[in-house]
Design a protein around this motif. Structure first.
Motif, PDB file in Angstrom:
ATOM      1  N   ARG A 189      36.463  96.012 -59.730  1.00  0.00           N
ATOM      2  CA  ARG A 189      37.190  97.096 -60.393  1.00  0.00           C
ATOM      3  C   ARG A 189      36.720  98.450 -59.870  1.00  0.00           C
ATOM      4  NH1 ARG A 189      37.876  97.764 -66.973  1.00  0.00           N
ATOM      5  NH2 ARG A 189      39.674  99.164 -66.916  1.00  0.00           N
ATOM      6  N   PHE A 190      35.403  98.593 -59.725  1.00  0.00           N
ATOM      7  CA  PHE A 190      34.869  99.833 -59.141  1.00  0.00           C
ATOM      8  C   PHE A 190      35.418 100.040 -57.741  1.00  0.00           C
ATOM      9  CE2 PHE A 190      31.820 101.585 -56.130  1.00  0.00           C
ATOM     10  CZ  PHE A 190      31.662 102.870 -56.638  1.00  0.00           C
ATOM     11  N   ASP A 191      35.394  99.004 -56.932  1.00  0.00           N
ATOM     12  CA  ASP A 191      35.863  99.079 -55.547  1.00  0.00           C
ATOM     13  C   ASP A 191      37.329  99.502 -55.492  1.00  0.00           C
ATOM     14  OD1 ASP A 191      36.033  98.704 -52.765  1.00  0.00           O
ATOM     15  OD2 ASP A 191      36.543  96.583 -52.999  1.00  0.00           O
ATOM     16  N   ALA A 192      38.144  98.906 -56.365  1.00  0.00           N
ATOM     17  CA  ALA A 192      39.574  99.228 -56.377  1.00  0.00           C
ATOM     18  C   ALA A 192      39.803 100.682 -56.776  1.00  0.00           C
ATOM     19  CB  ALA A 192      40.315  98.284 -57.309  1.00  0.00           C
ATOM     20  N   MET A 193      39.085 101.149 -57.787  1.00  0.00           N
ATOM     21  CA  MET A 193      39.274 102.534 -58.232  1.00  0.00           C
ATOM     22  C   MET A 193      38.788 103.518 -57.173  1.00  0.00           C
ATOM     23  SD  MET A 193      38.654 102.713 -62.354  1.00  0.00           S
ATOM     24  CE  MET A 193      36.906 102.385 -62.255  1.00  0.00           C
ATOM     25  N   ILE A 207      42.283 107.861 -63.292  1.00  0.00           N
ATOM     26  CA  ILE A 207      42.036 106.439 -63.540  1.00  0.00           C
ATOM     27  C   ILE A 207      40.633 106.301 -64.094  1.00  0.00           C
ATOM     28  CG2 ILE A 207      43.626 105.450 -61.849  1.00  0.00           C
ATOM     29  CD1 ILE A 207      41.268 105.366 -59.880  1.00  0.00           C
ATOM     30  N   SER A 208      40.419 105.279 -64.907  1.00  0.00           N
ATOM     31  CA  SER A 208      39.076 105.034 -65.410  1.00  0.00           C
ATOM     32  C   SER A 208      38.940 103.588 -65.835  1.00  0.00           C
ATOM     33  CB  SER A 208      38.750 105.956 -66.589  1.00  0.00           C
ATOM     34  OG  SER A 208      39.213 105.409 -67.803  1.00  0.00           O
ATOM     35  N   SER A 209      37.693 103.203 -66.147  1.00  0.00           N
ATOM     36  CA  SER A 209      37.432 101.844 -66.616  1.00  0.00           C
ATOM     37  C   SER A 209      37.189 101.794 -68.116  1.00  0.00           C
ATOM     38  CB  SER A 209      36.201 101.260 -65.888  1.00  0.00           C
ATOM     39  OG  SER A 209      35.028 101.976 -66.245  1.00  0.00           O
ATOM     40  N   SER A 210      37.379 102.913 -68.798  1.00  0.00           N
ATOM     41  CA  SER A 210      37.077 102.962 -70.227  1.00  0.00           C
ATOM     42  C   SER A 210      38.096 102.175 -71.033  1.00  0.00           C
ATOM     43  CB  SER A 210      37.050 104.412 -70.712  1.00  0.00           C
ATOM     44  OG  SER A 210      36.831 104.451 -72.105  1.00  0.00           O
ATOM     45  N   SER A 211      37.574 101.411 -71.986  1.00  0.00           N
ATOM     46  CA  SER A 211      38.464 100.686 -72.897  1.00  0.00           C
ATOM     47  C   SER A 211      38.613 101.419 -74.224  1.00  0.00           C
ATOM     48  CB  SER A 211      37.920  99.268 -73.147  1.00  0.00           C
ATOM     49  OG  SER A 211      36.592  99.314 -73.649  1.00  0.00           O
ATOM     50  N   ASP A 254      39.800 105.009 -75.938  1.00  0.00           N
ATOM     51  CA  ASP A 254      40.514 106.258 -75.682  1.00  0.00           C
ATOM     52  C   ASP A 254      39.606 107.466 -75.893  1.00  0.00           C
ATOM     53  OD1 ASP A 254      43.086 107.803 -75.275  1.00  0.00           O
ATOM     54  OD2 ASP A 254      42.562 108.477 -77.294  1.00  0.00           O
ATOM     55  N   ILE A 255      38.731 107.404 -76.878  1.00  0.00           N
ATOM     56  CA  ILE A 255      37.871 108.538 -77.183  1.00  0.00           C
ATOM     57  C   ILE A 255      36.904 108.850 -76.041  1.00  0.00           C
ATOM     58  CG2 ILE A 255      36.058 107.168 -78.307  1.00  0.00           C
ATOM     59  CD1 ILE A 255      35.730 109.395 -80.331  1.00  0.00           C
ATOM     60  N   ALA A 256      36.598 107.845 -75.202  1.00  0.00           N
ATOM     61  CA  ALA A 256      35.653 108.026 -74.100  1.00  0.00           C
ATOM     62  C   ALA A 256      36.324 108.047 -72.738  1.00  0.00           C
ATOM     63  CB  ALA A 256      34.599 106.915 -74.135  1.00  0.00           C
ATOM     64  N   ASP A 257      37.642 107.997 -72.703  1.00  0.00           N
ATOM     65  CA  ASP A 257      38.367 107.885 -71.435  1.00  0.00           C
ATOM     66  C   ASP A 257      38.566 109.266 -70.812  1.00  0.00           C
ATOM     67  OD1 ASP A 257      40.015 107.372 -69.328  1.00  0.00           O
ATOM     68  OD2 ASP A 257      41.561 106.330 -70.484  1.00  0.00           O
ATOM     69  N   PRO A 258      37.869 109.574 -69.713  1.00  0.00           N
ATOM     70  CA  PRO A 258      38.022 110.896 -69.103  1.00  0.00           C
ATOM     71  C   PRO A 258      39.390 111.101 -68.469  1.00  0.00           C
ATOM     72  CG  PRO A 258      36.697 109.492 -67.693  1.00  0.00           C
ATOM     73  CD  PRO A 258      36.922 108.727 -68.958  1.00  0.00           C
ATOM     74  N   ALA A 259      40.120 110.009 -68.247  1.00  0.00           N
ATOM     75  CA  ALA A 259      41.438 110.110 -67.622  1.00  0.00           C
ATOM     76  C   ALA A 259      42.569 109.961 -68.636  1.00  0.00           C
ATOM     77  CB  ALA A 259      41.582 109.046 -66.524  1.00  0.00           C
ATOM     78  N   PHE A 292      32.362 117.433 -54.670  1.00  0.00           N
ATOM     79  CA  PHE A 292      33.151 117.067 -55.839  1.00  0.00           C
ATOM     80  C   PHE A 292      32.352 116.111 -56.712  1.00  0.00           C
ATOM     81  CE2 PHE A 292      37.067 117.300 -52.884  1.00  0.00           C
ATOM     82  CZ  PHE A 292      37.259 118.645 -53.158  1.00  0.00           C
ATOM     83  N   MET A 293      32.620 116.163 -58.009  1.00  0.00           N
ATOM     84  CA  MET A 293      32.098 115.161 -58.929  1.00  0.00           C
ATOM     85  C   MET A 293      33.267 114.391 -59.526  1.00  0.00           C
ATOM     86  SD  MET A 293      29.803 115.462 -62.430  1.00  0.00           S
ATOM     87  CE  MET A 293      31.161 115.965 -63.483  1.00  0.00           C
ATOM     88  N   PHE A 294      33.257 113.066 -59.332  1.00  0.00           N
ATOM     89  CA  PHE A 294      34.195 112.173 -59.989  1.00  0.00           C
ATOM     90  C   PHE A 294      33.408 111.395 -61.047  1.00  0.00           C
ATOM     91  CE2 PHE A 294      35.789 112.686 -55.679  1.00  0.00           C
ATOM     92  CZ  PHE A 294      37.155 112.867 -55.840  1.00  0.00           C
ATOM     93  N   HIS A 295      33.912 111.344 -62.265  1.00  0.00           N
ATOM     94  CA  HIS A 295      33.268 110.528 -63.287  1.00  0.00           C
ATOM     95  C   HIS A 295      34.362 109.778 -64.021  1.00  0.00           C
ATOM     96  CE1 HIS A 295      30.607 108.946 -66.235  1.00  0.00           C
ATOM     97  NE2 HIS A 295      31.081 109.684 -67.227  1.00  0.00           N
ATOM     98  N   ASN A 296      34.565 108.521 -63.628  1.00  0.00           N
ATOM     99  CA  ASN A 296      35.666 107.747 -64.198  1.00  0.00           C
ATOM    100  C   ASN A 296      35.279 106.323 -64.545  1.00  0.00           C
ATOM    101  OD1 ASN A 296      35.547 107.295 -61.302  1.00  0.00           O
ATOM    102  ND2 ASN A 296      37.424 106.103 -61.528  1.00  0.00           N
ATOM    103  N   ASN A 297      33.994 105.986 -64.406  1.00  0.00           N
ATOM    104  CA  ASN A 297      33.527 104.659 -64.810  1.00  0.00           C
ATOM    105  C   ASN A 297      32.885 104.745 -66.192  1.00  0.00           C
ATOM    106  OD1 ASN A 297      33.762 102.588 -62.417  1.00  0.00           O
ATOM    107  ND2 ASN A 297      33.159 104.541 -61.506  1.00  0.00           N
ATOM    108  N   CYS A 298      33.020 103.669 -66.945  1.00  0.00           N
ATOM    109  CA  CYS A 298      32.444 103.615 -68.287  1.00  0.00           C
ATOM    110  C   CYS A 298      32.035 102.172 -68.566  1.00  0.00           C
ATOM    111  CB  CYS A 298      33.447 104.105 -69.324  1.00  0.00           C
ATOM    112  SG  CYS A 298      32.814 104.099 -71.018  1.00  0.00           S
TER     113      CYS A 298
END
Length: 366
Positions: free
Chosen positions: A173-177, A125-129, A131-136, A160-166
């Motif tokens: 939205r952050f809280d939900a993810m 899951i991610s917050s990226s709008s 596609d080129i920057a979407d890690p998920a 662990f490292m999670f990186h899914n915000n952009c």
């Protein structure tokens, strides 16, 4: 100071509000913040930033070395794929090494057995709008996604490292993810000592509920018994820097066009990649002009802005918010003069910290 344009002007006074919010978040939540060098690596201001932040995180061996050399505190080493030849130097210059895949952990885990080791986890899951920057995005190469596979190496990593915000300025939205991450990986997180939640959380933005974020991070840390890390890039340096330009020529081709001594492809590449406009303030007045770069690329356009007076050769244009993903991406396309880097100190004095000339252009080639 008389400095030929173009040049980036980093303002320490404009940096301070971001840094103070970062320090406040650390105080309220216990989360540590590491500067993401992939976004901003202008080490002439690391003396100030290191007073408010806990270290750096990297995406390559060169960034690891830069962080260790110039930024006091922790140095986290991450790369999408480590090269065996770089491993000894990476280990010598870092406190933690984070592997992108189980394959990399298997290959280099023994060499790093006496090092703090981590694994990148892709939560899907991610917050990226974009596609080129979407890690998920589908078929993403950025991290392991299968909890069952990850569980097999939990005794070989401590974090662990999670990186899914952009560019995520929405706390809900952050809280939900984060809740979704807990639902899927919580049983594994509880076995770790530290968790990085990556960057892309725009918590220094105006009106962001910093106290809510602090409470959520502290609760996450307490529930799982982990040290939380954040990796702010844009959040650390937003609105701190301008790109100072001069109008070279004007023409009317159905619109008023002004050609400046800079190029988005060479100096603000993300504007081209993401088809975005630069920022000019106040952007008011009766005269609308398209500000264009001086490369041969037809789409080399900073944007359309409003000015109080018609533009003419010799006029100055100041592009706002020009720190993130600019100086780290600048290039020699068309041999366009590369912007110098200048610094406005806390006392208001301005000094040049780096200039680039023909010798640098020639040396970058063969």
């Amino acid at each position: 100071m008389t400095l030929r344009t173009p040049y980036y002007l980093i303002d320490k006074q404009a940096l301070l509000p971001n840094l103070e919010k970062i320090a406040k978040l650390r105080e309220l939540s216990g989360a540590k913040s590491l500067l993401a060098l992939k976004c901003f690596a202008s080490w002439s201001v690391f003396d100030l930033m290191s007073q408010y932040m806990d270290g750096t995180t990297s995406s390559s061996p060169f960034e690891v070395k830069l962080g260790r050399k110039h930024f006091p505190g922790e140095t986290h080493a991450y790369s999408v794929a480590w090269d065996e030849a770089d491993i000894p130097e990476v280990l010598a210059n870092s406190d933690k090494i984070i592997f992108n895949t189980l394959g990399q952990l298997e290959r280099f885990g023994e060499a790093a057995k006496d090092h703090v080791r981590g694994l990148r986890v892709n939560p899907g899951i991610s917050s990226s709008s974009f596609d080129i920057a979407d890690p998920a995005r589908p078929f993403s190469r950025l991290g392991e996604h299968d909890p069952a596979r990850i569980e097999t190496v939990c005794d070989r990593v401590t974090g662990f490292m999670f990186h899914n915000n952009c560019e995520n300025a929405d706390f809900d939205r952050f809280d939900a993810m984060l809740g979704q991450i807990e639902d899927r990986f919580g049983h594994l997180i509880s076995r770790m000592e530290w968790i990085s939640l990556g960057g892309g959380i725009h918590f220094t933005g105006e009106g962001y509920p910093l106290e809510k974020l602090a409470e959520r991070l502290k609760r996450f840390s307490d529930d799982y018994g982990v040290q939380v890390y954040l990796e702010p890039g844009e959040a650390a340096i937003t609105n701190s820097t301008t790109l100072e330009l001069t109008v070279l020529d004007t023409l009317d081709n159905g619109k008023n066009l002004a050609i400046v001594d800079s190029s988005i492809e060479a100096h603000m590449l993300d504007l081209l990649i993401y088809r975005e406009s630069a920022k000019v303030a106040p952007n008011t007045g009766d005269h609308e002009w398209m500000v264009c770069g001086n490369s041969c690329l037809a789409g080399d356009i900073f944007g359309e802005f409003r000015f109080e007076e018609p533009l003419k050769p010799g006029d100055r244009v100041s592009i706002r918010d020009a720190a993130g993903y600019t100086m780290v991406k600048k290039n020699w396309f068309n041999g366009v003069r590369m912007p110098a880097i200048a610094l406005r100190e806390l006392d208001g004095t301005v000094r040049t910290v780096r200039e680039f000339g023909y010798g640098d252009f020639e040396a970058a080639l063969s």
